[in-house]
Scaffold this motif. Structure first.
Motif, PDB file in Angstrom:
ATOM      1  N   UNK A  51       0.834  -1.209   0.000  1.00 19.78           N
ATOM      2  CA  UNK A  51       0.000   0.000   0.000  1.00 19.78           C
ATOM      3  C   UNK A  51       0.868   1.258   0.000  1.00 19.78           C
ATOM      4  N   UNK A  52       1.949   1.239   0.760  1.00 22.35           N
ATOM      5  CA  UNK A  52       2.840   2.401   0.799  1.00 22.35           C
ATOM      6  C   UNK A  52       3.449   2.658  -0.581  1.00 22.35           C
ATOM      7  N   UNK A  53       3.756   1.595  -1.310  1.00 25.85           N
ATOM      8  CA  UNK A  53       4.340   1.763  -2.645  1.00 25.85           C
ATOM      9  C   UNK A  53       3.332   2.379  -3.619  1.00 25.85           C
ATOM     10  N   UNK A  54       2.084   1.939  -3.550  1.00 26.19           N
ATOM     11  CA  UNK A  54       1.051   2.520  -4.412  1.00 26.19           C
ATOM     12  C   UNK A  54       0.859   4.000  -4.084  1.00 26.19           C
ATOM     13  N   UNK A  55       0.852   4.326  -2.804  1.00 24.56           N
ATOM     14  CA  UNK A  55       0.695   5.719  -2.385  1.00 24.56           C
ATOM     15  C   UNK A  55       1.815   6.589  -2.938  1.00 24.56           C
ATOM     16  N   UNK A  56       3.031   6.043  -2.964  1.00 31.24           N
ATOM     17  CA  UNK A  56       4.186   6.820  -3.408  1.00 31.24           C
ATOM     18  C   UNK A  56       4.244   6.971  -4.928  1.00 31.24           C
ATOM     19  N   UNK A  57       3.912   5.900  -5.669  1.00 30.60           N
ATOM     20  CA  UNK A  57       4.168   5.895  -7.108  1.00 30.60           C
ATOM     21  C   UNK A  57       2.918   6.004  -7.980  1.00 30.60           C
ATOM     22  N   UNK A  58       1.760   5.640  -7.468  1.00 30.85           N
ATOM     23  CA  UNK A  58       0.577   5.520  -8.326  1.00 30.85           C
ATOM     24  C   UNK A  58      -0.612   6.298  -7.779  1.00 30.85           C
ATOM     25  N   UNK A  59      -0.332   7.510  -7.399  1.00 28.43           N
ATOM     26  CA  UNK A  59      -1.370   8.394  -6.876  1.00 28.43           C
ATOM     27  C   UNK A  59      -2.287   8.841  -8.009  1.00 28.43           C
ATOM     28  N   UNK A  60      -3.583   8.906  -7.737  1.00 30.34           N
ATOM     29  CA  UNK A  60      -4.566   9.255  -8.756  1.00 30.34           C
ATOM     30  C   UNK A  60      -4.346  10.660  -9.304  1.00 30.34           C
ATOM     31  N   UNK A  61      -4.029  11.610  -8.445  1.00 28.08           N
ATOM     32  CA  UNK A  61      -3.837  12.995  -8.896  1.00 28.08           C
ATOM     33  C   UNK A  61      -2.722  13.095  -9.925  1.00 28.08           C
ATOM     34  N   UNK A  62      -1.666  12.309  -9.747  1.00 25.18           N
ATOM     35  CA  UNK A  62      -0.550  12.321 -10.698  1.00 25.18           C
ATOM     36  C   UNK A  62      -1.000  11.841 -12.072  1.00 25.18           C
ATOM     37  N   UNK A  63      -1.819  10.780 -12.107  1.00 24.38           N
ATOM     38  CA  UNK A  63      -2.321  10.272 -13.385  1.00 24.38           C
ATOM     39  C   UNK A  63      -3.212  11.309 -14.067  1.00 24.38           C
ATOM     40  N   UNK A  64      -4.116  11.907 -13.314  1.00 27.66           N
ATOM     41  CA  UNK A  64      -5.040  12.893 -13.876  1.00 27.66           C
ATOM     42  C   UNK A  64      -4.269  14.056 -14.482  1.00 27.66           C
ATOM     43  N   UNK A  65      -3.297  14.563 -13.764  1.00 28.00           N
ATOM     44  CA  UNK A  65      -2.530  15.700 -14.277  1.00 28.00           C
ATOM     45  C   UNK A  65      -1.718  15.313 -15.512  1.00 28.00           C
ATOM     46  N   UNK A  66      -1.281  14.060 -15.585  1.00 34.22           N
ATOM     47  CA  UNK A  66      -0.569  13.592 -16.764  1.00 34.22           C
ATOM     48  C   UNK A  66      -1.448  13.622 -18.004  1.00 34.22           C
ATOM     49  N   UNK A  67      -2.679  13.130 -17.877  1.00 26.97           N
ATOM     50  CA  UNK A  67      -3.605  13.156 -19.009  1.00 26.97           C
ATOM     51  C   UNK A  67      -3.961  14.588 -19.404  1.00 26.97           C
ATOM     52  N   UNK A  68      -4.231  15.429 -18.412  1.00 30.31           N
ATOM     53  CA  UNK A  68      -4.595  16.814 -18.718  1.00 30.31           C
ATOM     54  C   UNK A  68      -3.460  17.517 -19.460  1.00 30.31           C
ATOM     55  N   UNK A  69      -2.229  17.248 -19.059  1.00 35.19           N
ATOM     56  CA  UNK A  69      -1.086  17.866 -19.740  1.00 35.19           C
ATOM     57  C   UNK A  69      -1.045  17.446 -21.210  1.00 35.19           C
ATOM     58  N   UNK A  70      -1.326  16.180 -21.490  1.00 33.49           N
ATOM     59  CA  UNK A  70      -1.358  15.702 -22.876  1.00 33.49           C
ATOM     60  C   UNK A  70      -2.476  16.390 -23.651  1.00 33.49           C
ATOM     61  N   UNK A  71      -3.674  16.448 -23.073  1.00 30.52           N
ATOM     62  CA  UNK A  71      -4.812  17.063 -23.770  1.00 30.52           C
ATOM     63  C   UNK A  71      -4.565  18.532 -24.060  1.00 30.52           C
ATOM     64  N   UNK A  72      -3.991  19.250 -23.103  1.00 32.45           N
ATOM     65  CA  UNK A  72      -3.723  20.674 -23.323  1.00 32.45           C
ATOM     66  C   UNK A  72      -2.633  20.847 -24.383  1.00 32.45           C
ATOM     67  N   UNK A  73      -1.643  20.006 -24.361  1.00 30.63           N
ATOM     68  CA  UNK A  73      -0.556  20.108 -25.348  1.00 30.63           C
ATOM     69  C   UNK A  73      -1.058  19.881 -26.776  1.00 30.63           C
ATOM     70  N   UNK A  74      -1.866  18.836 -26.967  1.00 28.29           N
ATOM     71  CA  UNK A  74      -2.286  18.523 -28.348  1.00 28.29           C
ATOM     72  C   UNK A  74      -3.393  19.440 -28.845  1.00 28.29           C
ATOM     73  N   UNK A  75      -4.142  20.042 -27.902  1.00 28.76           N
ATOM     74  CA  UNK A  75      -5.252  20.922 -28.309  1.00 28.76           C
ATOM     75  C   UNK A  75      -4.836  22.389 -28.381  1.00 28.76           C
ATOM     76  N   UNK A  76      -3.770  22.727 -27.695  1.00 29.81           N
ATOM     77  CA  UNK A  76      -3.353  24.123 -27.635  1.00 29.81           C
ATOM     78  C   UNK A  76      -4.135  24.946 -26.642  1.00 29.81           C
ATOM     79  N   UNK A  77      -5.036  24.319 -25.879  1.00 31.76           N
ATOM     80  CA  UNK A  77      -5.800  25.024 -24.842  1.00 31.76           C
ATOM     81  C   UNK A  77      -4.961  25.075 -23.583  1.00 31.76           C
ATOM     82  N   UNK A  78      -4.511  26.238 -23.216  1.00 28.20           N
ATOM     83  CA  UNK A  78      -3.628  26.372 -22.074  1.00 28.20           C
ATOM     84  C   UNK A  78      -4.387  26.658 -20.793  1.00 28.20           C
ATOM     85  N   UNK A  79      -3.738  26.323 -19.695  1.00 20.31           N
ATOM     86  CA  UNK A  79      -4.365  26.562 -18.375  1.00 20.31           C
ATOM     87  C   UNK A  79      -4.417  28.057 -18.084  1.00 20.31           C
TER      88      UNK A  79
END
Length: 385
Positions: free
Chosen positions: A357-385
């Motif tokens: 459980x400690x390893x999942x908390x450190x490496x596979x946090x949900x917020x990190x995944x969400x921000x990764x996808x959002x960064x891709x979507x903003x990059x390919x669409x040109x819609x900036x934050x």
């Protein structure tokens, strides 16, 4: 000034129980991310359609037959994308990548991200349709998507080797809601009662649909070897997932052939995977091919000790918090299960599972995944934050 809301339309083959479906659900229902999600299923609403709608996400099901594309369904998808006018289209898995990508291009959308969930290993065991679609996607990978999101490092490498445009590949590890996937003794006890298991009998289990790549035969042969040699400690093996039922004649014949009728519980699909995980002392991944196996991280998040075959990113997920064995070697898997049960018995279920459980908390946090996808979507669409 607040960031402009990003509108993302997702295309997925179906919304039944599965790894890609659960990741999409977590992504689309993550709060306060500044994204408006629209989900389109090529087939039906499965189990996640109602849940997504209850969370305020627009859901459309096109009613195509699984594995078959209709012209009417394709045109309906194109029209829906044109009406929605998304900033980006995210597709999930080979068929949706191909169909959704082409429909989006015809609807005038250029910001397209494909989603690869398959490991790319042992594709010869996949359906002919899946193999043909993969070849088509490889040919179109430099023309249709602006990004190709893979859940696993090994999957990205294998698909590049199969002809996918290497410069479009992005790896985003799956993330998990650790408030939902958490140790819960009460729900675990209820699951055991539902399975008809009482007392201190060791319970191992596998959460996976019936599929050759999940290699249930490997698991059952390992269990049979343990029972035959008296190394089983009286264990029971619970199989959870689609077609893990008495109505599956091939599975039933395999269980009978190995003499495991009294040792195996066929639990069928579950709409409460955290509770099912909490009912186990040990979770076993017996697959011969995977991408990023969600069930391993989900089990670890629930404090369940894991034994995995070395496929996809399974060994990376487990790290030193579980046991890794070679795939398609039943005796090696049997020894891994034996080691895992010994570890749980010696340290107790809670202490044995805590490092996972400690390893999942450190490496596979949900917020990190969400921000990764959002960064891709903003990059390919040109819609900036």
């Amino acid at each position: 000034m607040s960031a402009r809301t990003l509108r993302v339309l997702h295309v997925i083959t179906g919304l039944g129980q599965g790894g890609a479906e659960s990741v999409l659900f977590r992504l689309a229902t993550y709060p306060d991310a500044g994204v408006e999600h629209v989900v389109v299923s090529l087939t039906d609403e499965g189990i996640y359609g109602e849940r997504l709608r209850a969370a305020g996400v627009a859901v459309h099901a096109l009613g195509m037959k699984r594995g078959r594309v209709s012209l009417g369904g394709f045109m309906a998808l194109r029209a829906l994308i044109a009406r929605t006018r998304p900033d980006a289209v995210q597709t999930w898995m080979y068929h949706a990548d191909l169909i959704g990508g082409l429909a989006a291009r015809l609807a005038g959308v250029r910001a397209i991200a494909w989603g690869i969930r398959n490991s790319g290993e042992h594709l010869e065991r996949s359906s002919r349709s899946a193999r043909l679609v993969l070849r088509a996607c490889a040919l179109l990978s430099g023309r249709v998507p602006k990004a190709i999101v893979c859940a696993a490092q090994k999957a990205a490498q294998r698909h590049a080797d199969k002809g996918y445009r290497r410069d479009r590949l992005v790896v985003i590890s799956n993330g998990y809601d650790l408030s939902r996937y958490a140790p819960d003794g009460e729900s675990g006890a209820r699951a055991r009662v539902q399975w008809g298991l009482t007392g201190d009998v060791p319970v191992i289990g596998c959460v996976a649909r019936w599929d050759p790549l999940k290699d249930h035969a490997n698991l059952l042969r390992a269990v049979a070897a343990l029972v035959r040699d008296g190394r089983d400690a009286g264990l029971r093996c619970v199989l959870i997932g689609r077609d893990m039922t008495a109505g599956n004649p091939e599975l039933g014949a395999m269980i009978d052939r190995l003499g495991l009728r009294e040792r195996v519980v066929l639990a069928g699909p579950s709409d409460d995977v955290p509770a099912a995980m909490n009912g186990l002392d040990l979770h076993v991944l017996s697959s011969c091919a995977e991408g990023f196996p969600n069930v391993v991280a989900e089990a670890m998040a629930c404090g369940v000790y894991c034994v995995v075959t070395d496929v996809g990113d399974a060994a990376y997920i487990v790290g030193d918090a579980g046991v890794v064995v070679p795939p398609e070697q039943a005796e090696a898997l049997a020894r891994g299960i034996e080691t895992g049960l010994r570890e749980v018995a010696a340290r107790g279920r809670e202490r044995a599972g805590a490092p996972g459980r400690a390893r999942v908390l450190e490496h596979f946090d949900l917020a990190r995944m969400v921000q990764g996808y959002i960064a891709v979507w903003r990059r390919i669409s040109g819609v900036q934050a």
